[in-house]
Write an enzyme that holds these catalytic residues in place. Structure first.
Site, PDB file in Angstrom:
ATOM      1  N   ARG A 104       0.842  -1.193   0.000  1.00 30.55           N
ATOM      2  CA  ARG A 104       0.000   0.000   0.000  1.00 30.55           C
ATOM      3  C   ARG A 104       0.874   1.240   0.000  1.00 30.55           C
ATOM      4  NH1 ARG A 104      -4.827   0.744   4.212  1.00 30.55           N
ATOM      5  NH2 ARG A 104      -3.095   1.401   5.496  1.00 30.55           N
ATOM      6  N   THR A 108      -1.118   7.534  -0.812  1.00 30.62           N
ATOM      7  CA  THR A 108      -2.437   7.387  -1.465  1.00 30.62           C
ATOM      8  C   THR A 108      -3.263   6.244  -0.867  1.00 30.62           C
ATOM      9  OG1 THR A 108      -1.600   5.811  -3.084  1.00 30.62           O
ATOM     10  CG2 THR A 108      -1.407   8.147  -3.655  1.00 30.62           C
ATOM     11  N   ASP A 203       4.390  -5.889   9.706  1.00 28.56           N
ATOM     12  CA  ASP A 203       5.436  -5.505  10.661  1.00 28.56           C
ATOM     13  C   ASP A 203       5.373  -6.367  11.916  1.00 28.56           C
ATOM     14  OD1 ASP A 203       6.499  -3.574   9.046  1.00 28.56           O
ATOM     15  OD2 ASP A 203       5.449  -1.895   9.995  1.00 28.56           O
TER      16      ASP A 203
HETATM   17  C1  PRP Z   1      -1.432  -4.493   4.393  1.00 32.38           C
HETATM   18  C2  PRP Z   1      -2.277  -5.747   4.542  1.00 32.38           C
HETATM   19  C3  PRP Z   1      -3.073  -5.746   3.278  1.00 32.38           C
HETATM   20  C4  PRP Z   1      -3.308  -4.271   3.031  1.00 32.38           C
HETATM   21  C5  PRP Z   1      -4.703  -3.929   3.467  1.00 32.38           C
HETATM   22  O1  PRP Z   1      -0.349  -4.737   3.603  1.00 32.38           O
HETATM   23  O2  PRP Z   1      -1.528  -6.906   4.746  1.00 32.38           O
HETATM   24  O3  PRP Z   1      -2.391  -6.324   2.173  1.00 32.38           O
HETATM   25  O4  PRP Z   1      -2.347  -3.564   3.834  1.00 32.38           O
HETATM   26  O5  PRP Z   1      -5.011  -2.624   3.196  1.00 32.38           O
HETATM   27  P1  PRP Z   1      -6.090  -2.188   2.117  1.00 32.38           P
HETATM   28  O6  PRP Z   1      -7.317  -3.034   2.347  1.00 32.38           O
HETATM   29  O7  PRP Z   1      -6.325  -0.743   2.443  1.00 32.38           O
HETATM   30  O8  PRP Z   1      -5.518  -2.373   0.740  1.00 32.38           O
HETATM   31  P2  PRP Z   1       0.784  -3.657   3.302  1.00 32.38           P
HETATM   32  O9  PRP Z   1       0.451  -2.904   2.061  1.00 32.38           O
HETATM   33  O10 PRP Z   1       1.044  -2.843   4.526  1.00 32.38           O
HETATM   34  O11 PRP Z   1       2.028  -4.552   2.924  1.00 32.38           O
HETATM   35  P3  PRP Z   1       2.856  -5.615   3.798  1.00 32.38           P
HETATM   36  O12 PRP Z   1       1.970  -6.815   3.986  1.00 32.38           O
HETATM   37  O13 PRP Z   1       4.014  -5.901   2.900  1.00 32.38           O
HETATM   38  O14 PRP Z   1       3.239  -4.977   5.093  1.00 32.38           O
HETATM   39  N1  URA Z   2      -2.723  -2.816   6.828  1.00 28.38           N
HETATM   40  C1  URA Z   2      -2.404  -3.281   8.066  1.00 28.38           C
HETATM   41  O1  URA Z   2      -1.455  -4.055   8.218  1.00 28.38           O
HETATM   42  N2  URA Z   2      -3.144  -2.865   9.103  1.00 28.38           N
HETATM   43  C2  URA Z   2      -4.187  -2.037   8.962  1.00 28.38           C
HETATM   44  O2  URA Z   2      -4.844  -1.704   9.975  1.00 28.38           O
HETATM   45  C3  URA Z   2      -4.507  -1.579   7.680  1.00 28.38           C
HETATM   46  C4  URA Z   2      -3.763  -1.991   6.620  1.00 28.38           C
END
Ligand code: PRP
Ligand code: URA
Length: 209
Positions: A104, A108, A203
Site C-alpha cells: 500500500r 495514497t 510488521d
Molecule cells: C497491508 C495488509 C493488506 C493491506 C490492506 O499490507 O496486509 O495487504 O495492507 O489494506 P487495504 O485493504 O487498504 O488495501 P501492506 O500494504 O502494509 O504490505 P505488507 O503486507 O508488505 O506490510
Molecule cells: N494494513 C495493516 O497491516 N493494518 C491495517 O490496519 C490496515 C492496513
C-alpha cells in the site's frame, strides 16, 4: 451477492484478542495467526464437495466419502498473507501455493503490484486468497482482479480483521467472492489503519516495526 462470514468462534476471538494487544511479540503473533488460519480454514472448506468411494474396513466392505478431486490453491497477498499459509496447509497439505505481491502506498493508500506467481492450473482450482487485513479493500480487490484475469472462477477471500469500508468495496467489485473474517471492526483512521485493529500486520509478523 457475496456473503460475509464472520467466523467468531470463542477460541478464534480469544486468540485474536491476544494478537491485538500491542505487548504481544512476533513469535506469539505468528503462531496465533497460523492457529486462527487453521480454525477458519475448517469453516471455509465446509462446502467442499465429497464423492462416494468403496473401501474395506477390517470388518466389511463399505461405501465411504472423501473430498472429491477438486483441487485447492492458497494465495497469500505479500507480505502479511504469508502468515496464514502454514495454518491452512496443515489442513490441506496438498494445496498448491501462489503469491501476489502488493504494497500500500503510504500517501495514497492505493495498492502497488510488484509480484505475481501462481500455479499453472490455477483456473481449475478453488482459490483461497488470504491476507490478515481488509482495510480500504484496495489490495484485496486488485488481487481478486489479478486472479480473475488468469481465469480463476471459484475464489474465496479469508482475512483476520476487516473494516466496513473494505467489506463494502469487495462486495461491490467482486460480488461472486465470499469473505471470511474473524472480526468486523469499527472503521479506518486517517492513515487508513483499521480501528481498533492490531496495527501493521506485516510488521508485527516479521518484526519490522
Ligand atoms: C497491508 C495488509 C493488506 C493491506 C490492506 O499490507 O496486509 O495487504 O495492507 O489494506 P487495504 O485493504 O487498504 O488495501 P501492506 O500494504 O502494509 O504490505 P505488507 O503486507 O508488505 O506490510
Ligand atoms: N494494513 C495493516 O497491516 N493494518 C491495517 O490496519 C490496515 C492496513
Amino acid at each position: 451477492m457475496s456473503q460475509l462470514h464472520i467466523v467468531d468462534h470463542p477460541l478464534i476471538t480469544h486468540k485474536l484478542s491476544i494478537m491485538r494487544n500491542k505487548k504481544t511479540g512476533s513469535k506469539d503473533f505468528r503462531e496465533l495467526l497460523n492457529e486462527i488460519a487453521m480454525l477458519m480454514g475448517y469453516e471455509l472448506t465446509r462446502d467442499l464437495p465429497l464423492e462416494d468411494i468403496t473401501i474395506e474396513t477390517p470388518i466389511t466392505k463399505t461405501k465411504a466419502k472423501m473430498v472429491s478431486g477438486k483441487k485447492l490453491a492458497i494465495v497469500p497477498i505479500l507480505r502479511a498473507g504469508i502468515g496464514m499459509v502454514d495454518g491452512l496447509l496443515s489442513l490441506v497439505p496438498v494445496a498448491k501455493v501462489g503469491h501476489i505481491g502488493l504494497y500500500r502506498d503510504p500517501q495514497t493508500h492505493k495498492p502497488v503490484e510488484y509480484y505475481c506467481k501462481l500455479p499453472n492450473d490455477i483456473e481449475d482450482r478453488i482459490v483461497i486468497l488470504v491476507d490478515p487485513m481488509l482495510a480500504t479493500g484496495g489490495s484485496a480487490c486488485d488481487a481478486l482482479s489479478m486472479l480473475k484475469a488468469r481465469g480463476c472462477k471459484n475464489i474465496r477471500f479469508m482475512c483476520l480483521v476487516s473494516a466496513p469500508e473494505g467489506v463494502e468495496k469487495v462486495q461491490a467489485e467482486h460480488p461472486d467472492v465470499d469473505i471470511y473474517t474473524a472480526a468486523l471492526d469499527d472503521c479506518l483512521d486517517e492513515r487508513a489503519y483499521i480501528v481498533p485493529g492490531l496495527g501493521d500486520a506485516g510488521d508485527r509478523i516479521f518484526g519490522t516495526l
